[in-house]
Design a protein around this motif. Structure first.
Motif, PDB file in Angstrom:
ATOM      1  N   LEU A   1       0.824  -1.208   0.000  1.00 38.26           N
ATOM      2  CA  LEU A   1       0.000   0.000   0.000  1.00 38.26           C
ATOM      3  C   LEU A   1       0.861   1.262   0.000  1.00 38.26           C
ATOM      4  O   LEU A   1       0.551   2.235  -0.690  1.00 38.26           O
ATOM      5  N   MET A   2       1.973   1.222   0.732  1.00 33.76           N
ATOM      6  CA  MET A   2       2.860   2.388   0.771  1.00 33.76           C
ATOM      7  C   MET A   2       3.483   2.615  -0.604  1.00 33.76           C
ATOM      8  O   MET A   2       3.578   3.758  -1.073  1.00 33.76           O
ATOM      9  N   THR A   3       3.910   1.547  -1.242  1.00 32.80           N
ATOM     10  CA  THR A   3       4.494   1.672  -2.586  1.00 32.80           C
ATOM     11  C   THR A   3       3.476   2.287  -3.543  1.00 32.80           C
ATOM     12  O   THR A   3       3.791   3.191  -4.323  1.00 32.80           O
ATOM     13  N   TYR A   4       2.243   1.795  -3.459  1.00 34.42           N
ATOM     14  CA  TYR A   4       1.203   2.310  -4.356  1.00 34.42           C
ATOM     15  C   TYR A   4       0.949   3.796  -4.104  1.00 34.42           C
ATOM     16  O   TYR A   4       0.812   4.581  -5.054  1.00 34.42           O
ATOM     17  N   MET A   5       0.935   4.197  -2.858  1.00 34.29           N
ATOM     18  CA  MET A   5       0.698   5.614  -2.549  1.00 34.29           C
ATOM     19  C   MET A   5       1.812   6.487  -3.107  1.00 34.29           C
ATOM     20  O   MET A   5       1.581   7.606  -3.552  1.00 34.29           O
ATOM     21  N   MET A   6       3.043   5.951  -3.074  1.00 33.49           N
ATOM     22  CA  MET A   6       4.165   6.724  -3.603  1.00 33.49           C
ATOM     23  C   MET A   6       4.040   6.891  -5.114  1.00 33.49           C
ATOM     24  O   MET A   6       4.413   7.921  -5.676  1.00 33.49           O
ATOM     25  N   GLU A   7       3.468   5.877  -5.765  1.00 37.65           N
ATOM     26  CA  GLU A   7       3.309   5.944  -7.219  1.00 37.65           C
ATOM     27  C   GLU A   7       2.114   6.803  -7.624  1.00 37.65           C
ATOM     28  O   GLU A   7       2.110   7.421  -8.684  1.00 37.65           O
ATOM     29  N   ASP A   8       1.085   6.792  -6.803  1.00 36.56           N
ATOM     30  CA  ASP A   8      -0.134   7.538  -7.130  1.00 36.56           C
ATOM     31  C   ASP A   8      -0.599   8.332  -5.905  1.00 36.56           C
ATOM     32  O   ASP A   8      -1.547   7.955  -5.207  1.00 36.56           O
ATOM     33  N   PRO A   9       0.068   9.464  -5.662  1.00 41.30           N
ATOM     34  CA  PRO A   9      -0.172  10.220  -4.419  1.00 41.30           C
ATOM     35  C   PRO A   9      -1.626  10.681  -4.260  1.00 41.30           C
ATOM     36  O   PRO A   9      -2.091  10.849  -3.146  1.00 41.30           O
ATOM     37  N   ARG A  10      -2.322  10.870  -5.386  1.00 38.68           N
ATOM     38  CA  ARG A  10      -3.707  11.325  -5.240  1.00 38.68           C
ATOM     39  C   ARG A  10      -4.582  10.281  -4.555  1.00 38.68           C
ATOM     40  O   ARG A  10      -5.644  10.567  -4.043  1.00 38.68           O
ATOM     41  N   SER A  11      -4.111   9.031  -4.590  1.00 41.23           N
ATOM     42  CA  SER A  11      -4.903   7.949  -3.997  1.00 41.23           C
ATOM     43  C   SER A  11      -4.749   7.882  -2.477  1.00 41.23           C
ATOM     44  O   SER A  11      -5.424   7.100  -1.808  1.00 41.23           O
ATOM     45  N   ILE A  12      -3.841   8.708  -1.927  1.00 43.44           N
ATOM     46  CA  ILE A  12      -3.480   8.557  -0.506  1.00 43.44           C
ATOM     47  C   ILE A  12      -4.686   8.495   0.451  1.00 43.44           C
ATOM     48  O   ILE A  12      -4.783   7.555   1.238  1.00 43.44           O
ATOM     49  N   PRO A  13      -5.627   9.454   0.369  1.00 41.49           N
ATOM     50  CA  PRO A  13      -6.721   9.399   1.363  1.00 41.49           C
ATOM     51  C   PRO A  13      -7.481   8.068   1.325  1.00 41.49           C
ATOM     52  O   PRO A  13      -7.788   7.500   2.373  1.00 41.49           O
ATOM     53  N   LYS A  14      -7.718   7.584   0.126  1.00 41.75           N
ATOM     54  CA  LYS A  14      -8.469   6.326   0.009  1.00 41.75           C
ATOM     55  C   LYS A  14      -7.650   5.129   0.477  1.00 41.75           C
ATOM     56  O   LYS A  14      -8.146   4.267   1.198  1.00 41.75           O
ATOM     57  N   ILE A  15      -6.395   5.094   0.036  1.00 42.46           N
ATOM     58  CA  ILE A  15      -5.546   3.954   0.402  1.00 42.46           C
ATOM     59  C   ILE A  15      -5.305   3.939   1.914  1.00 42.46           C
ATOM     60  O   ILE A  15      -5.182   2.870   2.530  1.00 42.46           O
ATOM     61  N   MET A  16      -5.264   5.128   2.511  1.00 39.06           N
ATOM     62  CA  MET A  16      -5.110   5.182   3.965  1.00 39.06           C
ATOM     63  C   MET A  16      -6.258   4.447   4.668  1.00 39.06           C
ATOM     64  O   MET A  16      -6.047   3.820   5.705  1.00 39.06           O
ATOM     65  N   ASP A  17      -7.463   4.539   4.097  1.00 37.09           N
ATOM     66  CA  ASP A  17      -8.596   3.819   4.702  1.00 37.09           C
ATOM     67  C   ASP A  17      -8.351   2.309   4.689  1.00 37.09           C
ATOM     68  O   ASP A  17      -8.685   1.609   5.644  1.00 37.09           O
ATOM     69  N   VAL A  18      -7.782   1.839   3.573  1.00 38.26           N
ATOM     70  CA  VAL A  18      -7.470   0.408   3.482  1.00 38.26           C
ATOM     71  C   VAL A  18      -6.397   0.051   4.515  1.00 38.26           C
ATOM     72  O   VAL A  18      -6.472  -0.981   5.201  1.00 38.26           O
ATOM     73  N   LEU A  19      -5.428   0.957   4.637  1.00 40.84           N
ATOM     74  CA  LEU A  19      -4.331   0.732   5.586  1.00 40.84           C
ATOM     75  C   LEU A  19      -4.846   0.670   7.029  1.00 40.84           C
ATOM     76  O   LEU A  19      -4.457  -0.211   7.809  1.00 40.84           O
ATOM     77  N   TRP A  20      -5.757   1.571   7.378  1.00 42.90           N
ATOM     78  CA  TRP A  20      -6.320   1.541   8.740  1.00 42.90           C
ATOM     79  C   TRP A  20      -7.099   0.244   8.967  1.00 42.90           C
ATOM     80  O   TRP A  20      -7.093  -0.317  10.059  1.00 42.90           O
ATOM     81  N   SER A  21      -7.786  -0.212   7.909  1.00 38.84           N
ATOM     82  CA  SER A  21      -8.552  -1.458   8.049  1.00 38.84           C
ATOM     83  C   SER A  21      -7.634  -2.649   8.260  1.00 38.84           C
ATOM     84  O   SER A  21      -7.937  -3.546   9.047  1.00 38.84           O
ATOM     85  N   ALA A  22      -6.518  -2.646   7.510  1.00 41.07           N
ATOM     86  CA  ALA A  22      -5.548  -3.724   7.688  1.00 41.07           C
ATOM     87  C   ALA A  22      -5.031  -3.705   9.124  1.00 41.07           C
ATOM     88  O   ALA A  22      -4.888  -4.749   9.773  1.00 41.07           O
ATOM     89  N   ARG A  23      -4.792  -2.514   9.622  1.00 36.53           N
ATOM     90  CA  ARG A  23      -4.351  -2.356  11.011  1.00 36.53           C
ATOM     91  C   ARG A  23      -5.411  -2.907  11.973  1.00 36.53           C
ATOM     92  O   ARG A  23      -5.076  -3.563  12.968  1.00 36.53           O
ATOM     93  N   SER A  24      -6.674  -2.608  11.682  1.00 42.59           N
ATOM     94  CA  SER A  24      -7.761  -3.118  12.531  1.00 42.59           C
ATOM     95  C   SER A  24      -7.751  -4.646  12.554  1.00 42.59           C
ATOM     96  O   SER A  24      -7.933  -5.256  13.614  1.00 42.59           O
ATOM     97  N   LEU A  25      -7.537  -5.244  11.400  1.00 44.35           N
ATOM     98  CA  LEU A  25      -7.495  -6.717  11.337  1.00 44.35           C
ATOM     99  C   LEU A  25      -6.326  -7.249  12.159  1.00 44.35           C
ATOM    100  O   LEU A  25      -6.453  -8.241  12.883  1.00 44.35           O
ATOM    101  N   GLU A  26      -5.201  -6.579  12.037  1.00 51.47           N
ATOM    102  CA  GLU A  26      -4.024  -7.007  12.801  1.00 51.47           C
ATOM    103  C   GLU A  26      -4.305  -6.919  14.300  1.00 51.47           C
ATOM    104  O   GLU A  26      -3.937  -7.800  15.075  1.00 51.47           O
ATOM    105  N   ARG A  27      -5.009  -5.854  14.700  1.00 50.47           N
ATOM    106  CA  ARG A  27      -5.375  -5.677  16.108  1.00 50.47           C
ATOM    107  C   ARG A  27      -6.346  -6.779  16.558  1.00 50.47           C
ATOM    108  O   ARG A  27      -6.283  -7.246  17.689  1.00 50.47           O
ATOM    109  N   ILE A  28      -7.262  -7.158  15.679  1.00 48.83           N
ATOM    110  CA  ILE A  28      -8.205  -8.232  16.036  1.00 48.83           C
ATOM    111  C   ILE A  28      -7.424  -9.519  16.299  1.00 48.83           C
ATOM    112  O   ILE A  28      -7.715 -10.258  17.245  1.00 48.83           O
TER     113      ILE A  28
END
Lengths: 238, 238
Positions: free
Chosen positions: B175-202
């Motif tokens: 996800l970080m690599t993708y954000m670096m390639e397409d910075p406009r996607s950052i807000p959306k990809i961050m949502d995916v990143l937070w969700s992945a974090r939530s899963l890790e926390r579960i």
């Protein structure tokens, strides 16, 4: 500092056990506060050594959590406490779990000190530090309210968490904008973002501990109800 | 399903109280599992209605947490349990706190279903879904181990958390690599990143619940010790 409003028991030994339990919790709280202070100082001064110290000291807090938890279980089994004694012990058992997690978050924050940031990025570290000092004060006040089982102070701190949340949202927006402008900075800025998240989580945990204070004093579980309800229904008779 | 290895007491009413407590925890576990299932399905099918349902149902889990916690306190005060009965009640009191937080994380994941993603970004939703299904299975197995107080199963699940952590790290890097390639996607990809974090926390929370199973059965607190130590010192006499 007042003595947690401990009831006096006919058994002097029971009094002593509760007093010891209280002292151990306050010791653990002090250690956690120190860890967060060190983490913030390490980031502020790019002090790698101090950051490493935070990371290697975490185990002491973990050990204390386990031993206090055991102490709680032993007192329940031996003294068969009821009413406010039982509430006190259960409040402590919950609070130490939050304290331990605050210690974990301090470790995550300390890791930021192990990275180097450019001049332009320093501004974010400053914002992070501002937020950190606010959360540190919140933690300090929370421990103080817990030590004194001060329900009014607990409620005020509980309300303050909104400010931390707002600061977190503002900083997150700033960081996302910066990453969009300078995508190469993403990995580093993400570390700052995770740290901001850790601080926000510490705020939530302080809020939890304040809820246990209200639970102990008022005998009501105020988790999951709104601040307005707490004020109206639970604290109305202040 | 076996009956949590409950001791039989001379007091039939005490037996009944423990059995009720157990049923309420399993009910809460079932609700939390359903919330996570719904959250993942909502993201998979971009089902906004289902996502909203997850968000509006969370309060039921919160209510159940508060009422089970009260039940635990009442049983301790009334029955003055010792040894394994007390351990059971304390394990339950801790487990419901983790279950409630898993419910919160499910809500965070559900929010991803409220955003729209481009074709290229769908691939990340697929990775998120894979990780999600793995965590869902972990939660299911955890609840099963808890219901049966099966210490061997609990230890196996505890080990599996490593896999979830590895998957989380791999997805984060992508996800970080993708954000670096397409910075406009950052807000959306961050949502995916937070969700992945939530899963890790579960995953971490499932691990906690597994530790309570080991605590109940073996009478040893295994938090903060390594898996190797658990295997050698605690489960050695399997």
């Amino acid at each position: 500092m007042e003595s947690m409003n401990l009831n006096k028991h006919i058994s002097g030994q029971f009094n002593e056990e509760l007093e010891n339990l209280r002292n151990h919790v306050m010791k653990m709280g002090g250690m956690v506060e120190q860890q967060l202070t060190n983490a913030l100082n390490a980031v502020e001064n790019t002090d790698e050594e101090l950051a490493q110290e935070v990371l290697t000291s975490d185990f002491k807090i973990n050990l204390l959590e386990v031993s206090i938890d055991e102490e709680c279980t032993k007192i329940i089994a031996k003294r068969q406490p009821a009413a406010s004694d039982l509430r006190l012990i259960l409040a402590i058992a919950k609070a130490i779990s939050d304290l331990e997690r605050i210690g974990d978050e301090a470790g995550r924050i300390a890791k930021v000190a192990l990275k180097s940031f450019s001049g332009a990025q320093q501004e974010f570290l400053l914002s992070l530090d501002n937020m950190g000092r606010q959360v540190l004060k919140m933690l300090h006040d929370t421990l103080d309210a817990f030590a004194r089982m001060d329900v009014d102070a607990a409620f005020e701190i509980h309300k303050d968490d909104q400010k931390v949340d707002r600061e977190y949202e503002a900083l997150t927006r700033q960081l996302m904008t910066y990453m969009m402008e300078d995508p190469r900075s993403i990995p580093k800025i993400m570390d700052v973002l995770w740290s901001a998240r850790s601080l926000e989580r510490i705020g939530d945990r302080c809020q939890n501990i304040c809820e246990y204070v209200i639970y102990f004093v008022k005998g009501k579980d105020v988790r999951h109800i709104t601040r307005e309800q707490i004020e109206k229904d639970i604290l109305g008779n202040r």
